[in-house]
Design a protein around this motif. Structure first.
Motif, mmCIF file in Angstrom:
data_model
loop_
_atom_site.group_PDB
_atom_site.id
_atom_site.type_symbol
_atom_site.label_atom_id
_atom_site.label_comp_id
_atom_site.label_asym_id
_atom_site.label_seq_id
_atom_site.Cartn_x
_atom_site.Cartn_y
_atom_site.Cartn_z
ATOM 1 N N GLU A 100 0.826 -1.212 0.000
ATOM 2 C CA GLU A 100 0.000 0.000 0.000
ATOM 3 C C GLU A 100 0.859 1.260 0.000
ATOM 4 O OE1 GLU A 100 -3.207 0.165 2.812
ATOM 5 O OE2 GLU A 100 -3.616 -1.982 2.562
ATOM 6 N N GLU A 101 1.897 1.265 0.816
ATOM 7 C CA GLU A 101 2.760 2.447 0.898
ATOM 8 C C GLU A 101 3.503 2.686 -0.415
ATOM 9 O OE1 GLU A 101 6.386 4.291 3.609
ATOM 10 O OE2 GLU A 101 5.562 2.316 4.107
ATOM 11 N N VAL A 102 4.039 1.631 -0.994
ATOM 12 C CA VAL A 102 4.772 1.777 -2.251
ATOM 13 C C VAL A 102 3.831 2.203 -3.376
ATOM 14 C CG1 VAL A 102 6.167 0.574 -3.985
ATOM 15 C CG2 VAL A 102 6.587 0.178 -1.558
ATOM 16 N N THR A 103 2.624 1.656 -3.386
ATOM 17 C CA THR A 103 1.646 2.052 -4.398
ATOM 18 C C THR A 103 1.322 3.538 -4.277
ATOM 19 O OG1 THR A 103 0.708 -0.154 -4.557
ATOM 20 C CG2 THR A 103 -0.696 1.662 -5.276
ATOM 21 N N ALA A 104 1.120 4.011 -3.057
ATOM 22 C CA ALA A 104 0.827 5.436 -2.848
ATOM 23 C C ALA A 104 1.973 6.308 -3.337
ATOM 24 C CB ALA A 104 0.543 5.704 -1.377
ATOM 25 N N LEU A 105 3.201 5.913 -3.051
ATOM 26 C CA LEU A 105 4.359 6.673 -3.517
ATOM 27 C C LEU A 105 4.439 6.658 -5.039
ATOM 28 C CD1 LEU A 105 7.000 5.469 -0.910
ATOM 29 C CD2 LEU A 105 6.033 7.775 -1.092
ATOM 30 N N ASP A 106 4.194 5.495 -5.633
ATOM 31 C CA ASP A 106 4.261 5.383 -7.080
ATOM 32 C C ASP A 106 3.145 6.183 -7.752
ATOM 33 O OD1 ASP A 106 5.300 4.446 -9.542
ATOM 34 O OD2 ASP A 106 3.826 2.825 -9.579
ATOM 35 N N GLN A 107 1.991 6.238 -7.146
ATOM 36 C CA GLN A 107 0.897 7.030 -7.710
ATOM 37 C C GLN A 107 1.234 8.515 -7.706
ATOM 38 O OE1 GLN A 107 -2.312 5.655 -5.234
ATOM 39 N NE2 GLN A 107 -2.959 4.133 -6.732
ATOM 40 N N ALA A 108 2.020 8.941 -6.722
ATOM 41 C CA ALA A 108 2.399 10.348 -6.641
ATOM 42 C C ALA A 108 3.362 10.750 -7.757
ATOM 43 C CB ALA A 108 3.026 10.646 -5.280
ATOM 44 N N ILE A 109 4.135 9.781 -8.259
ATOM 45 C CA ILE A 109 5.145 10.118 -9.277
ATOM 46 C C ILE A 109 4.942 9.394 -10.599
ATOM 47 C CG2 ILE A 109 6.887 10.703 -7.553
ATOM 48 C CD1 ILE A 109 8.188 7.939 -8.217
ATOM 49 N N GLY A 110 3.981 8.489 -10.650
ATOM 50 C CA GLY A 110 3.804 7.709 -11.881
ATOM 51 C C GLY A 110 2.403 7.167 -11.979
ATOM 52 N N ASP A 111 2.305 5.979 -12.566
ATOM 53 C CA ASP A 111 0.976 5.417 -12.811
ATOM 54 C C ASP A 111 0.493 4.456 -11.732
ATOM 55 O OD1 ASP A 111 2.626 3.300 -13.371
ATOM 56 O OD2 ASP A 111 2.084 3.148 -15.479
ATOM 57 N N GLY A 112 1.301 4.215 -10.715
ATOM 58 C CA GLY A 112 0.867 3.404 -9.588
ATOM 59 C C GLY A 112 0.866 1.905 -9.812
ATOM 60 N N ASP A 113 1.570 1.441 -10.826
ATOM 61 C CA ASP A 113 1.541 0.002 -11.109
ATOM 62 C C ASP A 113 2.818 -0.738 -10.696
ATOM 63 O OD1 ASP A 113 3.287 0.924 -13.042
ATOM 64 O OD2 ASP A 113 2.393 -0.239 -14.668
ATOM 65 N N HIS A 114 3.710 -0.065 -10.003
ATOM 66 C CA HIS A 114 4.997 -0.680 -9.656
ATOM 67 C C HIS A 114 4.818 -1.937 -8.806
ATOM 68 C CE1 HIS A 114 9.291 -0.867 -9.204
ATOM 69 N NE2 HIS A 114 9.181 -0.869 -7.888
ATOM 70 N N VAL A 115 3.968 -1.866 -7.777
ATOM 71 C CA VAL A 115 3.767 -3.027 -6.908
ATOM 72 C C VAL A 115 3.135 -4.180 -7.687
ATOM 73 C CG1 VAL A 115 2.501 -3.906 -4.895
ATOM 74 C CG2 VAL A 115 3.731 -1.747 -4.752
ATOM 75 N N THR A 116 2.207 -3.867 -8.559
ATOM 76 C CA THR A 116 1.581 -4.910 -9.380
ATOM 77 C C THR A 116 2.638 -5.643 -10.195
ATOM 78 O OG1 THR A 116 -0.460 -3.644 -9.527
ATOM 79 C CG2 THR A 116 -0.131 -5.365 -11.185
ATOM 80 N N ASN A 117 3.558 -4.901 -10.771
ATOM 81 C CA ASN A 117 4.633 -5.519 -11.556
ATOM 82 C C ASN A 117 5.586 -6.316 -10.670
ATOM 83 O OD1 ASN A 117 3.693 -4.521 -14.026
ATOM 84 N ND2 ASN A 117 4.703 -2.568 -13.677
ATOM 85 N N LEU A 118 5.909 -5.784 -9.493
ATOM 86 C CA LEU A 118 6.750 -6.531 -8.553
ATOM 87 C C LEU A 118 6.077 -7.839 -8.139
ATOM 88 C CD1 LEU A 118 8.056 -3.722 -6.165
ATOM 89 C CD2 LEU A 118 9.416 -5.066 -7.776
ATOM 90 N N GLN A 119 4.789 -7.759 -7.831
ATOM 91 C CA GLN A 119 4.052 -8.949 -7.418
ATOM 92 C C GLN A 119 3.998 -9.990 -8.530
ATOM 93 O OE1 GLN A 119 0.539 -6.814 -6.163
ATOM 94 N NE2 GLN A 119 0.987 -7.211 -3.999
ATOM 95 N N ARG A 120 3.831 -9.557 -9.744
ATOM 96 C CA ARG A 120 3.806 -10.485 -10.883
ATOM 97 C C ARG A 120 5.155 -11.201 -11.010
ATOM 98 N NH1 ARG A 120 3.103 -7.202 -15.452
ATOM 99 N NH2 ARG A 120 1.020 -6.822 -14.676
ATOM 100 N N GLY A 121 6.228 -10.441 -10.913
ATOM 101 C CA GLY A 121 7.556 -11.036 -11.033
ATOM 102 C C GLY A 121 7.889 -11.972 -9.889
ATOM 103 N N ILE A 122 7.580 -11.565 -8.661
ATOM 104 C CA ILE A 122 7.915 -12.408 -7.511
ATOM 105 C C ILE A 122 7.056 -13.662 -7.493
ATOM 106 C CG2 ILE A 122 6.439 -11.444 -5.710
ATOM 107 C CD1 ILE A 122 10.142 -12.303 -5.307
ATOM 108 N N LYS A 123 5.817 -13.568 -7.982
ATOM 109 C CA LYS A 123 4.955 -14.750 -8.067
ATOM 110 C C LYS A 123 5.587 -15.795 -8.995
ATOM 111 C CE LYS A 123 0.262 -16.196 -9.242
ATOM 112 N NZ LYS A 123 -1.044 -15.753 -9.718
ATOM 113 N N ALA A 124 6.152 -15.336 -10.098
ATOM 114 C CA ALA A 124 6.826 -16.251 -11.028
ATOM 115 C C ALA A 124 8.058 -16.873 -10.375
ATOM 116 C CB ALA A 124 7.215 -15.512 -12.302
#
Length: 69
Positions: free
Chosen positions: A24-48
């Motif tokens: 949640e914290e990283v998503t909020a930070l990413d939304q402030a400077i970008g599109d807010g999808d950084h955690v989603t991408n991290l989660q996709r990669g770590i799941k693999a």
């Protein structure tokens, strides 16, 4: 401590836990400077990586010029 592939499952899981704990914290930070999808991408990669962690633990990562043990 020597880094060996057998350590990977534990490291991968620790990273997955850290990502989930701070999502949640990283998503909020990413939304402030970008599109807010950084955690989603991290989660996709770590799941693999989690799905492949047992296979990764079995790899032979002999250094160049060093014979496998």
């Amino acid at each position: 401590m020597q880094f060996v592939p057998a350590l990977l499952p534990g490291l991968i899981q620790a990273i997955a836990n850290a990502i989930e704990t701070n999502a949640e914290e990283v998503t909020a930070l990413d939304q402030a400077i970008g599109d807010g999808d950084h955690v989603t991408n991290l989660q996709r990669g770590i799941k693999a990586l989690v799905a492949q962690s047992d296979e990764l633990a079995q790899l032979d990562w002999a250094l160049p010029g060093r014979k496998s043990e």
